[in-house]
Design a protein around this motif. Structure first.
Motif, PDB file in Angstrom:
ATOM      1  N   ALA A 152     -17.377  68.894  16.028  1.00 26.05           N
ATOM      2  CA  ALA A 152     -17.767  68.715  14.625  1.00 26.05           C
ATOM      3  C   ALA A 152     -18.790  67.598  14.461  1.00 26.05           C
ATOM      4  N   TRP A 153     -18.531  66.433  15.048  1.00 24.88           N
ATOM      5  CA  TRP A 153     -19.442  65.300  14.938  1.00 24.88           C
ATOM      6  C   TRP A 153     -19.089  64.232  15.968  1.00 24.88           C
ATOM      7  N   GLN A 154     -20.018  63.287  16.131  1.00 20.85           N
ATOM      8  CA  GLN A 154     -19.813  62.186  17.069  1.00 20.85           C
ATOM      9  C   GLN A 154     -20.273  60.875  16.440  1.00 20.85           C
ATOM     10  N   VAL A 155     -19.661  59.767  16.910  1.00 18.67           N
ATOM     11  CA  VAL A 155     -19.984  58.440  16.394  1.00 18.67           C
ATOM     12  C   VAL A 155     -20.296  57.517  17.564  1.00 18.67           C
ATOM     13  N   ILE A 156     -21.479  56.910  17.555  1.00 15.21           N
ATOM     14  CA  ILE A 156     -21.838  55.931  18.577  1.00 15.21           C
ATOM     15  C   ILE A 156     -21.083  54.639  18.321  1.00 15.21           C
ATOM     16  N   VAL A 157     -20.534  54.024  19.382  1.00 14.36           N
ATOM     17  CA  VAL A 157     -19.763  52.789  19.235  1.00 14.36           C
ATOM     18  C   VAL A 157     -20.269  51.737  20.215  1.00 14.36           C
ATOM     19  N   ASP A 158     -19.825  50.503  20.013  1.00 10.68           N
ATOM     20  CA  ASP A 158     -20.042  49.426  20.976  1.00 10.68           C
ATOM     21  C   ASP A 158     -18.871  49.385  21.945  1.00 10.68           C
ATOM     22  N   GLY A 159     -19.158  49.120  23.214  1.00 10.09           N
ATOM     23  CA  GLY A 159     -18.100  48.992  24.205  1.00 10.09           C
ATOM     24  C   GLY A 159     -17.722  50.326  24.817  1.00 10.09           C
ATOM     25  N   ASN A 160     -16.738  50.282  25.716  1.00 10.34           N
ATOM     26  CA  ASN A 160     -16.193  51.480  26.352  1.00 10.34           C
ATOM     27  C   ASN A 160     -14.935  51.911  25.613  1.00 10.34           C
ATOM     28  N   LEU A 161     -14.868  53.164  25.195  1.00  8.40           N
ATOM     29  CA  LEU A 161     -13.688  53.660  24.504  1.00  8.40           C
ATOM     30  C   LEU A 161     -12.562  53.932  25.497  1.00  8.40           C
ATOM     31  N   ASP A 162     -11.326  53.643  25.072  1.00 14.35           N
ATOM     32  CA  ASP A 162     -10.177  53.844  25.944  1.00 14.35           C
ATOM     33  C   ASP A 162      -9.235  54.873  25.317  1.00 14.35           C
ATOM     34  N   SER A 184     -16.827  44.800  26.007  1.00  9.30           N
ATOM     35  CA  SER A 184     -17.716  44.436  24.909  1.00  9.30           C
ATOM     36  C   SER A 184     -19.022  43.841  25.427  1.00  9.30           C
ATOM     37  N   GLU A 185     -19.017  43.421  26.704  1.00 13.65           N
ATOM     38  CA  GLU A 185     -20.223  42.831  27.302  1.00 13.65           C
ATOM     39  C   GLU A 185     -21.269  43.881  27.665  1.00 13.65           C
ATOM     40  N   GLY A 186     -20.841  45.141  27.801  1.00 11.26           N
ATOM     41  CA  GLY A 186     -21.769  46.181  28.220  1.00 11.26           C
ATOM     42  C   GLY A 186     -22.094  46.133  29.693  1.00 11.26           C
ATOM     43  N   GLY A 187     -21.174  45.607  30.505  1.00 11.57           N
ATOM     44  CA  GLY A 187     -21.412  45.482  31.938  1.00 11.57           C
ATOM     45  C   GLY A 187     -21.189  46.782  32.685  1.00 11.57           C
ATOM     46  N   VAL A 188     -21.689  46.832  33.921  1.00 13.00           N
ATOM     47  CA  VAL A 188     -21.491  48.008  34.770  1.00 13.00           C
ATOM     48  C   VAL A 188     -20.727  47.668  36.040  1.00 13.00           C
ATOM     49  N   VAL A 189     -20.465  46.388  36.294  1.00  7.95           N
ATOM     50  CA  VAL A 189     -19.614  45.957  37.407  1.00  7.95           C
ATOM     51  C   VAL A 189     -18.524  45.058  36.840  1.00  7.95           C
ATOM     52  N   LEU A 190     -17.437  44.912  37.597  1.00  8.56           N
ATOM     53  CA  LEU A 190     -16.254  44.234  37.095  1.00  8.56           C
ATOM     54  C   LEU A 190     -16.553  42.826  36.578  1.00  8.56           C
ATOM     55  N   ALA A 191     -17.301  42.040  37.340  1.00 10.06           N
ATOM     56  CA  ALA A 191     -17.559  40.655  36.928  1.00 10.06           C
ATOM     57  C   ALA A 191     -18.255  40.596  35.568  1.00 10.06           C
ATOM     58  N   ASP A 192     -19.177  41.529  35.337  1.00  9.44           N
ATOM     59  CA  ASP A 192     -19.902  41.542  34.065  1.00  9.44           C
ATOM     60  C   ASP A 192     -19.021  41.978  32.903  1.00  9.44           C
ATOM     61  N   MET A 193     -17.958  42.734  33.205  1.00 15.57           N
ATOM     62  CA  MET A 193     -17.074  43.236  32.150  1.00 15.57           C
ATOM     63  C   MET A 193     -16.025  42.222  31.712  1.00 15.57           C
ATOM     64  N   MET A 194     -15.966  41.075  32.366  1.00 14.09           N
ATOM     65  CA  MET A 194     -14.873  40.133  32.122  1.00 14.09           C
ATOM     66  C   MET A 194     -15.344  38.804  31.536  1.00 14.09           C
TER      67      MET A 194
END
Length: 623
Positions: free
Chosen positions: A218-228, A246-256
Motif C-alpha cells: 500500500a505505501w512505505q515510509v522512509i525512516v532514520d536508523g535500522n528498523l527492528d 541511529s549513527e548510520g554505521g555499516v560496521v559494529l564500531a560505528d553502530m555503537m
C-alpha cells in the motif's frame, strides 16, 4: 534432596513433580478448562500439566516460526507435539511445495529456494483473532507471506520493493487486519541499482504497509536508523517500531557511538492523508507511494530509548507499549494516550510519552502479557524470565516506593521471544507462557556440533511461574502465537473443496482440454507439450502408464477422488526429483521436461491402502 544432574532422565520428572507440588489443584484444571479429559485422569493426580492422554486433543494451537528452514510449524499445546509443518519460503519434497505448479504460482517465478521465516501473526478483528490468515515475513528474501487457516496452506507471497531484509511484522488490530506492517531492517541505497555503493550516508530503509486482503504493497515510509521489530495499537491509529543504529554505521564500531536510539511511531491517518494529497514519490520502477518520515516529519514521532532496543509489544488493555532494552537492563513503557498528546501538540518532547522504565535484568528482548496486569520479559544474558507488574512500575517511575518485580524464573538458555496464550489480543487468558530459547546445551542427548533449540512451557495461571516442560526444536524459532483450539478447530477443513481457488488455474486449463478432472484419465498432446490427466483412488491411479518422447514438456495433473478424511495420495516420479501430495478432493499438477529415455515408475508416497505398494504406474519415454 538435590535434583538429578543435567542429562539424567529423572531430572525432568523431578522438575515436574516440584512444579505440581507447588500448584493448587494438581489434577490439571486451569481456569476451569480440563486439559486431561481422559477417563483415567482422575486416577492419576500426579500427571504433569502438559500431559494429553492418547486419543485426546490439545486445548491450544501453537503456530511457530521455522526460522531459516523457511517454514511455519503447528504445535498442539500443552503437549508441545508438532502436528504439521507448513512450507512457505522453502522447497518441501514431502508435499511438493516448490515443485507443483500450484505452489510455484504462489512462490513466483525464479523464487529463492529458501527463506528466513520470522514472526507469525494471525489476522484480527477488533483486537480478537479471527482465524482467517496467518502472516509471516522472510528476512532473507525480503518478502511477506499469507497462510490460509482453513487449509493451512500458503496462498500469497509478496516481494517488498525498495528495501532489503523484512524483519519485524505485525497485523492491524482495529477494525480488522486491513494492513500488515513490515519492517525492512538493512539500510541500502535508494534505488539500489549499483549507484552509491560505498556511500552509507545515502543508505536508507523503510516501514511498509501491505494490504492484508489483496497482499499488495500500500505505501512505505522512509525512516532514520535500522528498523527492528514492530507493533500497533488497539484503535487503528498508530504503528510503532524499534530502531537501532541511529549513527548510520555499516560496521559494529560505528553502530555503537550514540548513547540512545529510538522508537518511531507512525501516524496512520496522516500517512494516508499525505498519500491521498499526492505528497509522495516513487522509486525506480516501483509504483508504491513513498513518504518521508525521518526526523522532523509530521507523520512520525521519535521517542528516545536506551541503546539498541529490540522487541516492542503492546499490552492487551490497549493502554501501553514497551520497548525492550537489549543493551540496557530496562524496559521502556510508553502510553498510547501520550502519543495522542504528542500529535495533538500537548507534549513538548517525544520522551514525555514514557510512563515507566523498570530495571529487570541483563538483556531484555521481548515482553508478553497475561491480561491480569502482569508482564513477562525475556532476559537473554541472565537466562531468565522476569514477571513484573505494569501499574507498580508506573508508580515507581512516578516516585512511589513500590516493588514491581514479582519473580525471576531460570530458563535454559538465553531466551529470545516469549509468548503468552492469546497475549497479543484483547483475550489474553494468562494460562501459558512459552520461552523460545536460543541454546539447549545439556538439556538433551548430544546430536553432534549442531544442537537443537529449546522451547520451554511455563504455567502462569498462578501467582508464580512454574516450568512445566522442555521441547527440543529444529532451526531457530523467532516467534509464536498461541490460541485456544476451540477458536479454530471448526474452521479447519478436513478435505479440499473441488472449487477451491488454490487450484483454480489448473482446473481452468483442464477445462480448455475438455477434461472433467473427477473422472477423465486422458493424455492430451499439443506439439511438444503433453498433458497427462489422471485420477487417484486407493489403491490405483487412473492411468497405469503414459507414453511421451524425450524432450517433451510434460504436465501431470492428478485429482484425488477419495472423499475420506486423511486419505491422502502422493505422486513420485523416480529419478526425476518430483513428488507431490494430493489430499482428498484436491487437484495437483507438476510440469517437467522428459529428458531421459526409458521406463520410469511413478508411485504413491502416502500410505493409503493395504495395497499401497502396488499403487504405481509407468512413464515410458521414447528416445
Amino acid at each position: 534432596m538435590l535434583p538429578p544432574a543435567p542429562g539424567n532422565p529423572a531430572r525432568r520428572n523431578f522438575m515436574r513433580g516440584g512444579a505440581l507440588a507447588g500448584l493448587a489443584g494438581a489434577s490439571g484444571i486451569i481456569g476451569g478448562m480440563n486439559i486431561i479429559p481422559s477417563a483415567h485422569a482422575a486416577n492419576e493426580p500426579s500427571m504433569p500439566k502438559d500431559h494429553v492422554a492418547p486419543g485426546q486433543l490439545d486445548e491450544y494451537y501453537g503456530f511457530w516460526s521455522g526460522g531459516q528452514s523457511g517454514e511455519m510449524r503447528i504445535l498442539g499445546m500443552p503437549s508441545m507435539r508438532e502436528l504439521m509443518r507448513i512450507p512457505v519460503f522453502n522447497t518441501d519434497f514431502a508435499v511438493g511445495w516448490g515443485i507443483t505448479n500450484e505452489s510455484r504460482r504462489v512462490l513466483g517465478k525464479n523464487f529463492p529456494r529458501g527463506g528466513d521465516l520470522h514472526h507469525p501473526h494471525m489476522s484480527q478483528t477488533h483486537g480478537h483473532y479471527d482465524g482467517r490468515y496467518i502472516f509471516v515475513n522472510d528476512k532473507a528474501g525480503t518478502r511477506v507471506a499469507r497462510i490460509r487457516c482453513d487449509v493451512m496452506r500458503t496462498d500469497k507471497i509478496t516481494p517488498i520493493p525498495n528495501v532489503q531484509a523484512i524483519h519485524g511484522l505485525r497485523v492491524q488490530r482495529e477494525p480488522k487486519t486491513g494492513y500488515v506492517f513490515a519492517n525492512a531492517e538493512f539500510r541500502i541505497p535508494s534505488p539500489n541499482d549499483g549507484r552509491d555503493l560505498d556511500d552509507p550516508k545515502k543508505y536508507q530503509t523503510m516501514f511498509t504497509a501491505v494490504n492484508g486482503e489483496t497482499m499488495e504493497v500500500a505505501w512505505q515510509v522512509i525512516v532514520d536508523g535500522n528498523l527492528d521489530n514492530t507493533e500497533c495499537d488497539y484503535e487503528g491509529k498508530y504503528a510503532v517500531s524499534t530502531c537501532y543504529n541511529s549513527e548510520g554505521g555499516v560496521v559494529l564500531a560505528d553502530m555503537m557511538q550514540s548513547e540512545r536510539d529510538w522508537v518511531v511511531v507512525f501516524n496512520l491517518g496522516r500517512i494516508e492523508a499525505a498519500i491521498k494529497a499526492g505528497k509522495f514519490k516513487t522509486i525506480g520502477s516501483s509504483k508504491v507511494p513513498v513518504v518521508d518520515g525521518r526526523h522532523g516529519s509530521e507523520l512520525t514521532m521519535y521517542i528516545p530509548v536506551p541503546k539498541n532496543p529490540h522487541g516492542v509489544n503492546a499490552s492487551p488493555d490497549g493502554k501501553y507499549f514497551t520497548a525492550n532494552g537489549k543493551l540496557s537492563p530496562t524496559v521502556t513503557v510508553m502510553a498510547w494516550s501520550k502519543v495522542d498528546d504528542y500529535f495533538n501538540g500537548k507534549l513538548k518532547t517525544p520522551r514525555e510519552a514514557v510512563v515507566a522504565e523498570p530495571q529487570l535484568g541483563l538483556g531484555p528482548l521481548h515482553t508478553a502479557y497475561d491480561g491480569r496486569g502482569f508482564a513477562y520479559t525475556t532476559l537473554f544474558i541472565d537466562s531468565q524470565i522476569a514477571k513484573w507488574n505494569i501499574q507498580d512500575a508506573i508508580d515507581a517511575y512516578g516516585g512511589k516506593k513500590v516493588n514491581y518485580l514479582r519473580q525471576k524464573l531460570d530458563v535454559a538458555y538465553q531466551p529470545g521471544h516469549n509468548h503468552t496464550s492469546l497475549g497479543e489480543t484483547r483475550d489474553a487468558d494468562g494460562h501459558w507462557l512459552v520461552s523460545l530459547n536460543k541454546f539447549a546445551k545439556d538439556r538433551f542427548l548430544p546430536t553432534g556440533p549442531l544442537h537443537p533449540d529449546l522451547d520451554q512451557l511455563i504455567d502462569i495461571s498462578g501467582d508464580q511461574m512454574v516450568l512445566v516442560a522442555d521441547a527440543p526444536v529444529y532451526s531457530e524459532p523467532h516467534d509464536a502465537i498461541i490460541l485456544p483450539s476451540k477458536m479454530l478447530i471448526n474452521k479447519v477443513k478436513r478435505t479440499w473443496s473441488r472449487t477451491d481457488p488454490f487450484f483454480a488455474e489448473t482446473v481452468a486449463q483442464a477445462k480448455k482440454h475438455g477434461i472433467t478432472l473427477e473422472k477423465d484419465n486422458k493424455v492430451v498432446r499439443e506439439g511438444n507439450q503433453v498433458f497427462v490427466y489422471m485420477t487417484s483412488s486407493a489403491p490405483q491411479y487412473g492411468l497405469p502408464n503414459f507414453k511421451v518422447k524425450k524432450g517433451n514438456e510434460v504436465t501431470v495433473t492428478i485429482t484425488n477422488v477419495d472423499s475420506i478424511e486423511d486419505l491422502t495420495h502422493g505422486f513420485c516420479l523416480t529419478n526425476y526429483g518430483i513428488n507431490m501430495e494430493i489430499s482428498p478432493q484436491e487437484t495437483s499438477s507438476v510440469t517437467f521436461i522428459a529428458d531421459k529415455p526409458g521406463v520410469y515408475w511413478y508411485y504413491c508416497t502416502f500410505f493409503c491402502h493395504a495395497l499401497h505398494l502396488e499403487m504405481r504406474g509407468r512413464m515410458l519415454v521414447e528416445a
